[in-house]
Motif scaffolding. Structure first.
Motif, PDB file in Angstrom:
ATOM      1  N   VAL A   1     -12.472  19.776  26.692  1.00 18.69           N
ATOM      2  CA  VAL A   1     -12.730  18.812  27.764  1.00 18.69           C
ATOM      3  C   VAL A   1     -12.894  17.440  27.129  1.00 18.69           C
ATOM      4  N   GLU A   2     -12.038  16.527  27.552  1.00 20.87           N
ATOM      5  CA  GLU A   2     -12.015  15.187  26.980  1.00 20.87           C
ATOM      6  C   GLU A   2     -12.560  14.185  27.982  1.00 20.87           C
ATOM      7  N   SER A   3     -13.117  13.108  27.457  1.00 22.67           N
ATOM      8  CA  SER A   3     -13.577  12.020  28.316  1.00 22.67           C
ATOM      9  C   SER A   3     -13.611  10.730  27.515  1.00 22.67           C
ATOM     10  N   GLY A   4     -13.690   9.608  28.241  1.00 19.57           N
ATOM     11  CA  GLY A   4     -13.955   8.333  27.588  1.00 19.57           C
ATOM     12  C   GLY A   4     -12.812   7.348  27.540  1.00 19.57           C
ATOM     13  N   GLY A   5     -11.640   7.700  28.005  1.00 18.72           N
ATOM     14  CA  GLY A   5     -10.536   6.746  27.976  1.00 18.72           C
ATOM     15  C   GLY A   5     -10.673   5.707  29.068  1.00 18.72           C
ATOM     16  N   GLY A   6      -9.665   4.834  29.159  1.00 22.38           N
ATOM     17  CA  GLY A   6      -9.671   3.824  30.200  1.00 22.38           C
ATOM     18  C   GLY A   6      -9.026   2.534  29.733  1.00 22.38           C
ATOM     19  N   PRO A   7      -9.064   1.511  30.584  1.00 18.48           N
ATOM     20  CA  PRO A   7      -8.511   0.209  30.205  1.00 18.48           C
ATOM     21  C   PRO A   7      -9.541  -0.625  29.458  1.00 18.48           C
ATOM     22  N   VAL A   8      -9.051  -1.434  28.524  1.00 17.45           N
ATOM     23  CA  VAL A   8      -9.931  -2.308  27.756  1.00 17.45           C
ATOM     24  C   VAL A   8      -9.105  -3.480  27.250  1.00 17.45           C
ATOM     25  N   GLN A   9      -9.743  -4.606  27.057  1.00 21.76           N
ATOM     26  CA  GLN A   9      -9.042  -5.754  26.497  1.00 21.76           C
ATOM     27  C   GLN A   9      -9.003  -5.662  24.979  1.00 21.76           C
TER      28      GLN A   9
ATOM     29  N   ALA B   1     -15.384  21.437  22.835  1.00 23.10           N
ATOM     30  CA  ALA B   1     -14.643  22.693  22.832  1.00 23.10           C
ATOM     31  C   ALA B   1     -15.553  23.829  23.259  1.00 23.10           C
ATOM     32  N   SER B   2     -15.020  24.734  24.056  1.00 22.13           N
ATOM     33  CA  SER B   2     -15.748  25.934  24.441  1.00 22.13           C
ATOM     34  C   SER B   2     -14.880  27.149  24.149  1.00 22.13           C
ATOM     35  N   GLY B   3     -15.529  28.312  24.059  1.00 19.71           N
ATOM     36  CA  GLY B   3     -14.793  29.541  23.759  1.00 19.71           C
ATOM     37  C   GLY B   3     -14.441  29.680  22.287  1.00 19.71           C
ATOM     38  N   THR B   4     -15.189  28.989  21.428  1.00 17.08           N
ATOM     39  CA  THR B   4     -14.867  28.999  19.994  1.00 17.08           C
ATOM     40  C   THR B   4     -15.669  30.024  19.200  1.00 17.08           C
TER      41      THR B   4
ATOM     42  N   ASP C   1     -18.744  31.432  16.985  1.00 14.09           N
ATOM     43  CA  ASP C   1     -19.679  30.827  16.040  1.00 14.09           C
ATOM     44  C   ASP C   1     -18.987  30.039  14.929  1.00 14.09           C
ATOM     45  N   SER C   2     -17.681  30.042  14.892  1.00 16.70           N
ATOM     46  CA  SER C   2     -16.993  29.384  13.783  1.00 16.70           C
ATOM     47  C   SER C   2     -16.917  27.886  14.003  1.00 16.70           C
ATOM     48  N   ILE C   3     -16.795  27.150  12.913  1.00 15.98           N
ATOM     49  CA  ILE C   3     -16.582  25.700  12.945  1.00 15.98           C
ATOM     50  C   ILE C   3     -15.172  25.440  12.457  1.00 15.98           C
ATOM     51  N   SER C   4     -14.414  24.709  13.247  1.00 13.41           N
ATOM     52  CA  SER C   4     -13.020  24.425  12.902  1.00 13.41           C
ATOM     53  C   SER C   4     -12.787  22.929  12.809  1.00 13.41           C
ATOM     54  N   ALA C   5     -11.701  22.588  12.181  1.00 13.26           N
ATOM     55  CA  ALA C   5     -11.286  21.189  12.181  1.00 13.26           C
ATOM     56  C   ALA C   5     -10.961  20.770  13.603  1.00 13.26           C
ATOM     57  N   MET C   6     -11.300  19.529  13.919  1.00 15.56           N
ATOM     58  CA  MET C   6     -10.973  18.943  15.225  1.00 15.56           C
ATOM     59  C   MET C   6     -10.518  17.516  15.000  1.00 15.56           C
ATOM     60  N   GLY C   7      -9.737  17.020  15.919  1.00 12.02           N
ATOM     61  CA  GLY C   7      -9.275  15.646  15.746  1.00 12.02           C
ATOM     62  C   GLY C   7      -8.602  15.109  16.976  1.00 12.02           C
ATOM     63  N   TYR C   8      -8.067  13.911  16.835  1.00 11.57           N
ATOM     64  CA  TYR C   8      -7.345  13.255  17.913  1.00 11.57           C
ATOM     65  C   TYR C   8      -5.942  12.861  17.438  1.00 11.57           C
ATOM     66  N   TRP C   9      -4.987  13.127  18.307  1.00 12.22           N
ATOM     67  CA  TRP C   9      -3.621  12.612  18.171  1.00 12.22           C
ATOM     68  C   TRP C   9      -3.369  11.667  19.355  1.00 12.22           C
ATOM     69  N   ARG C  10      -2.395  10.816  19.239  1.00 17.99           N
ATOM     70  CA  ARG C  10      -2.059   9.964  20.378  1.00 17.99           C
ATOM     71  C   ARG C  10      -0.544   9.880  20.510  1.00 17.99           C
ATOM     72  N   GLN C  11      -0.122   9.593  21.723  1.00 20.17           N
ATOM     73  CA  GLN C  11       1.302   9.442  22.002  1.00 20.17           C
ATOM     74  C   GLN C  11       1.514   8.213  22.860  1.00 20.17           C
TER      75      GLN C  11
ATOM     76  N   THR D   1     -23.777  19.350  18.748  1.00 22.69           N
ATOM     77  CA  THR D   1     -23.096  20.613  19.029  1.00 22.69           C
ATOM     78  C   THR D   1     -21.873  20.672  18.128  1.00 22.69           C
ATOM     79  N   LYS D   2     -21.750  21.732  17.329  1.00 20.45           N
ATOM     80  CA  LYS D   2     -20.736  21.765  16.274  1.00 20.45           C
ATOM     81  C   LYS D   2     -19.315  21.649  16.802  1.00 20.45           C
ATOM     82  N   ASN D   3     -19.110  21.956  18.063  1.00 20.71           N
ATOM     83  CA  ASN D   3     -17.767  21.893  18.621  1.00 20.71           C
ATOM     84  C   ASN D   3     -17.576  20.705  19.551  1.00 20.71           C
ATOM     85  N   ALA D   4     -18.290  19.637  19.271  1.00 24.77           N
ATOM     86  CA  ALA D   4     -18.083  18.376  19.983  1.00 24.77           C
ATOM     87  C   ALA D   4     -17.768  17.294  18.961  1.00 24.77           C
ATOM     88  N   ILE D   5     -16.768  16.483  19.269  1.00 27.09           N
ATOM     89  CA  ILE D   5     -16.450  15.372  18.387  1.00 27.09           C
ATOM     90  C   ILE D   5     -16.379  14.089  19.201  1.00 27.09           C
ATOM     91  N   TYR D   6     -16.533  12.976  18.490  1.00 22.11           N
ATOM     92  CA  TYR D   6     -16.469  11.662  19.099  1.00 22.11           C
ATOM     93  C   TYR D   6     -15.536  10.785  18.283  1.00 22.11           C
TER      94      TYR D   6
END
Length: 114
Positions: free
Chosen positions: A5-13, A24-27, A29-39, A74-79
Motif C-alpha cells: 500500500v503506497e501513499s504520499g504522491g501528488g503535485p509539487v513545485q 507491505a503486508s503478508g510478508t 517474519d522475514s525482512i526483505s529488500a524494498m525500494g522505489y522505481w519510477r516510470q 515496522t520492518k515492512n514499511a519504507i519511506y
C-alpha cells in the motif's frame, strides 16, 4: 501473498518536497529488500532507491543527495523522502518488495512543475 500500500504522491513545485510511504503486508517474519522505481511518460521503469534487508542503500545517480530511503519502525514499511524536486522527477513511483517472487505496488503519481 504480499500486498503493498503506497501513499504520499501528488503535485509539487520544483524545489519542493514530498514523502512517499509503502507498507507491505503478508510478508511473515522475514525482512526483505524494498525500494522505489519510477516510470516517466514514454520511458522505461528505472530504479530510484533501494533498501536492502540489512538497510544498505542504493540510489540512482540523478537523486543522490536529494532523496533518502529509510525503513520504518515496522520492518515492512519504507519511506522515501524527496527534497529539492525537479521536473524530471515527474513520473509514477512504484514500491517494490523483494520477498518471494517480488511484488509491486500500484504506483503513486508524482508531478513536479517548474
Amino acid at each position: 501473498q504480499v500486498q503493498l500500500v503506497e501513499s504520499g504522491g501528488g503535485p509539487v513545485q520544483a524545489g519542493g518536497s514530498l514523502r512517499l510511504s509503502c507498507v507491505a503486508s503478508g510478508t511473515g517474519d522475514s525482512i526483505s529488500a524494498m525500494g522505489y522505481w519510477r516510470q516517466a511518460p514514454g520511458k522505461q521503469r528505472e530504479l530510484v532507491a533501494l533498501l536492502s534487508a540489512i538497510d544498505m542503500t542504493t540510489y540512482a545517480e540523478s537523486v543522490k543527495g536529494r532523496f533518502t530511503i529509510s525503513r520504518g519502525n515496522t520492518k515492512n514499511a519504507i519511506y522515501l523522502q524527496m527534497d529539492n524536486l525537479k521536473p524530471e522527477d515527474t513520473g509514477v513511483y512504484y514500491c517494490y518488495h523483494q520477498g518471494g517472487f517480488g511484488s509491486w505496488g500500484r504506483g503513486t503519481q508524482v508531478t513536479v512543475s517548474s
